[in-house]
Scaffold this active site. Structure first.
Site, PDB file in Angstrom:
ATOM      1  N   LYS A   1       0.711  -1.240   0.076  1.00  0.00           N
ATOM      2  CA  LYS A   1      -0.103  -0.104  -0.033  1.00  0.00           C
ATOM      3  C   LYS A   1       0.823   1.219  -0.172  1.00  0.00           C
ATOM      4  O   LYS A   1       0.707   2.259  -0.693  1.00  0.00           O
ATOM      5  CB  LYS A   1      -0.992  -0.023   1.435  1.00  0.00           C
ATOM      6  CG  LYS A   1      -1.668   1.409   1.676  1.00  0.00           C
ATOM      7  CD  LYS A   1      -2.531   1.432   2.781  1.00  0.00           C
ATOM      8  CE  LYS A   1      -1.666   1.509   4.024  1.00  0.00           C
ATOM      9  NZ  LYS A   1      -1.461   2.871   4.268  1.00  0.00           N
TER      10      LYS A   1
ATOM     11  N   ARG B   1      -0.064  14.287  13.510  1.00  0.00           N
ATOM     12  CA  ARG B   1       0.620  14.016  12.148  1.00  0.00           C
ATOM     13  C   ARG B   1       0.504  15.276  11.463  1.00  0.00           C
ATOM     14  O   ARG B   1      -0.063  15.365  10.343  1.00  0.00           O
ATOM     15  CB  ARG B   1      -0.090  12.752  11.293  1.00  0.00           C
ATOM     16  CG  ARG B   1       0.229  11.528  12.146  1.00  0.00           C
ATOM     17  CD  ARG B   1      -0.417  10.498  11.367  1.00  0.00           C
ATOM     18  NE  ARG B   1       0.315   9.870  10.495  1.00  0.00           N
ATOM     19  CZ  ARG B   1      -0.168   8.807   9.735  1.00  0.00           C
ATOM     20  NH1 ARG B   1      -1.312   8.139  10.069  1.00  0.00           N
ATOM     21  NH2 ARG B   1       0.676   8.112   8.885  1.00  0.00           N
TER      22      ARG B   1
ATOM     23  N   ASP C   1       4.279   0.527  12.127  1.00  0.00           N
ATOM     24  CA  ASP C   1       3.219  -0.208  11.695  1.00  0.00           C
ATOM     25  C   ASP C   1       3.101  -1.802  12.328  1.00  0.00           C
ATOM     26  O   ASP C   1       2.392  -2.510  11.820  1.00  0.00           O
ATOM     27  CB  ASP C   1       3.173   0.008  10.226  1.00  0.00           C
ATOM     28  CG  ASP C   1       2.767   1.071   9.748  1.00  0.00           C
ATOM     29  OD1 ASP C   1       2.605   2.164  10.431  1.00  0.00           O
ATOM     30  OD2 ASP C   1       3.043   1.361   8.365  1.00  0.00           O
TER      31      ASP C   1
ATOM     32  N   ARG D   1      -8.683  -0.574   4.718  1.00  0.00           N
ATOM     33  CA  ARG D   1      -7.859   0.411   4.149  1.00  0.00           C
ATOM     34  C   ARG D   1      -6.420  -0.245   3.774  1.00  0.00           C
ATOM     35  O   ARG D   1      -5.739   0.401   2.959  1.00  0.00           O
ATOM     36  CB  ARG D   1      -7.459   1.489   5.388  1.00  0.00           C
ATOM     37  CG  ARG D   1      -8.817   2.357   5.415  1.00  0.00           C
ATOM     38  CD  ARG D   1      -8.350   3.359   6.130  1.00  0.00           C
ATOM     39  NE  ARG D   1      -6.928   3.878   5.961  1.00  0.00           N
ATOM     40  CZ  ARG D   1      -6.253   4.291   6.919  1.00  0.00           C
ATOM     41  NH1 ARG D   1      -6.171   4.470   8.136  1.00  0.00           N
ATOM     42  NH2 ARG D   1      -4.963   4.724   6.495  1.00  0.00           N
TER      43      ARG D   1
END
Ligand code: UD1
Length: 421
Positions: free
Chosen positions: A22, A121, A304, A396
């Protein structure tokens, strides 16, 4: 709305194929803005975030067509330079259109992404870099409005190595006049993947994958056909699934070089990992050792993968400390994990985890992308049934994770649930 239901306790075994990354596909698809013509990208994962970026490119006038895992983009008629709030709010990475739009159209209007579940962020480093390249930047009515006559090469130092910031600046600088040097650049494999595509398009870039990237601007770029690299986070998640369930799984179509920090930590936790050219085999052991880990920019341990390792440590033998150094609010999965019997205490950016003998299945709610993956992993290891709701977060970034896990023997299924009124 879909839910994922897991009956825990099964050991996973067999082979599974990893899809395209991704985080490589998103910037590469936006790089198509930089040249007029027809692009073809293979191995593009089918994900909500990819749909969002394709929709955004269509809004800007590109002709986008998806055929399985191949995406065709014709940017010839692209004429809009605005990324509206309704689209950017769905996915922060939409900010990746800013650099290429400025480079091609000399103008860009992109909604400010705002905060998200895992922290504030900001995009200050993107904006600071673009203004050093000569863009005039205004923040008005929730939008970044940027314009320039022509971007000019500059020295840009990132206070923090930012992944999408490095990508945005690299894409802006390829059509600037003169030389741009990005210092303290992010070194993720996805940066190299983007640079490779840009080079194929005719850009002059050296140093991608190191902390100093040099870009000599060129006048024009051409469209290309390219293949997206494998997703190291999907691979890592499947590796943890194997270790957690005392399984024996071969994870195919991955790049083991990108997985070094994950392999290192899995081995320390007691799993046996065999590395092949384009695959890894993970054999989980009865006893999982507790280990400490700190998330760091690549080649350090990826943020992640933090939530997934936390699940592994939740059933390890002893205490472990996980320190999150990238995002300030990335422990939101903890309260849901605790509902499944984990023993985790948070103190600032540290999570203290005391391994427990057995997790217990429960109804839980996904709160962000990687948090969803961690809840599914916990469900695989738990006794009884776990129901994970709000799985749109999972969609997502993971393509058919439940199908891949079912193929390895997990008792897992997706069900559609009518909205409760
Ligand atoms: C990318 C990844 C995301 C991953 C993250 C860190 C994509 C699409 N997303 O996100 O999956 O979790 O890298 O590996 O590739 N920062 C600033 N100012 C800025 C930009 C960033 O302070 O202008 C800070 C962030 O708040 C964070 C750190 O820098 O603390 C790193 O963030 P960054 O690398 O930019 O993350 P993303 O590119 O958004």
């Amino acid at each position: 709305m879909d839910e994922i239901i897991i009956k825990g306790g099964r050991s996973l075994s067999g082979e599974v194929v990893v899809g395209g990354a991704k985080n490589a596909a998103l910037p590469i698809l936006t790089a198509s803005i930089l040249a007029k013509g027809k692009f073809t990208f293979h191995n593009v994962p089918k994900l909500r975030d990819i749909d969002s970026i394709m929709e955004l490119l269509s809004t800007m006038g590109a002709d986008v067509d998806c055929d399985g895992h191949t995406v065709h983009i014709d940017t010839t008629g692209m004429n809009h330079y605005e990324a509206p709030y309704e689209q950017v709010r769905k996915m922060r990475a939409s900010i990746l259109v800013l650099g290429p739009l400025l480079a091609r159209m000399k103008k860009a209007k992109v909604s400010l992404p705002g905060g998200c579940a895992i922290g504030a962020r900001p995009i200050d480093l993107h904006l600071n870099g673009l203004s050093l390249l000569g863009a005039d930047i205004k923040l008005e009515h929730g939008y970044v409005e940027a314009a320039c006559k022509q971007l000019k090469g500059a020295e840009i130092y990132f206070d923090i190595p930012t992944v999408t910031g490095t990508e945005n600046l690299m894409m802006a600088a390829v059509l600037a006049t003169g030389t741009t040097v990005l210092r303290n650049a992010a070194r993720e494999p996805e940066i190299i993947a983007l640079a490779d595509v840009l080079i194929q398009m005719g850009a002059n870039i050296t140093g991608a994958g190191t902390a100093v990237i040099t870009i000599n601007g060129v006048k024009k770029l051409k469209p290309v056909t390219a293949t997206i690299i494998p997703d190291r986070i999907e691979a890592g998640t499947l590796m943890v699934a194997a270790a957690l369930t005392q399984g024996d799984v071969k994870i195919k179509n991955c790049d083991p070089i990108h997985l070094k920090s994950i392999i290192h930590k899995l081995e320390k936790a007691g799993a046996r990992v065999q590395v092949f050219k384009k695959s890894v085999r993970v054999k989980g052991q009865k006893t999982i050792n507790s280990i400490d880990l700190k998330t760091m920019p690549y080649p350090g341990f990826p943020t992640d993968m933090q939530a997934q390792f936390m699940v592994l440590m939740s059933v390890a033998n002893g205490f472990s400390v996980i320190s999150e150094n990238i995002f300030e609010n990335r422990f939101i999965h903890v309260s849901e994990l605790c509902r499944m019997g984990t023993d985790i205490t948070i103190s600032g950016s540290h999570a203290m985890i005391k391994g427990v003998v057995q997790l217990s299945g429960a109804p839980v709610m996904a709160t962000d992308l990687r948090a969803s993956a961690s809840l599914i992993l916990a469900g695989l290891a738990a006794k009884g049934t776990t129901t994970v709701s709000r799985v749109y977060h999972l969609d997502r970034g993971y393509e058919s994770l439940e199908k891949k896990l079912a193929g390895l023997g997990a008792a897992i299924k997706r069900v559609s649930v009518k909205k409760k009124t």
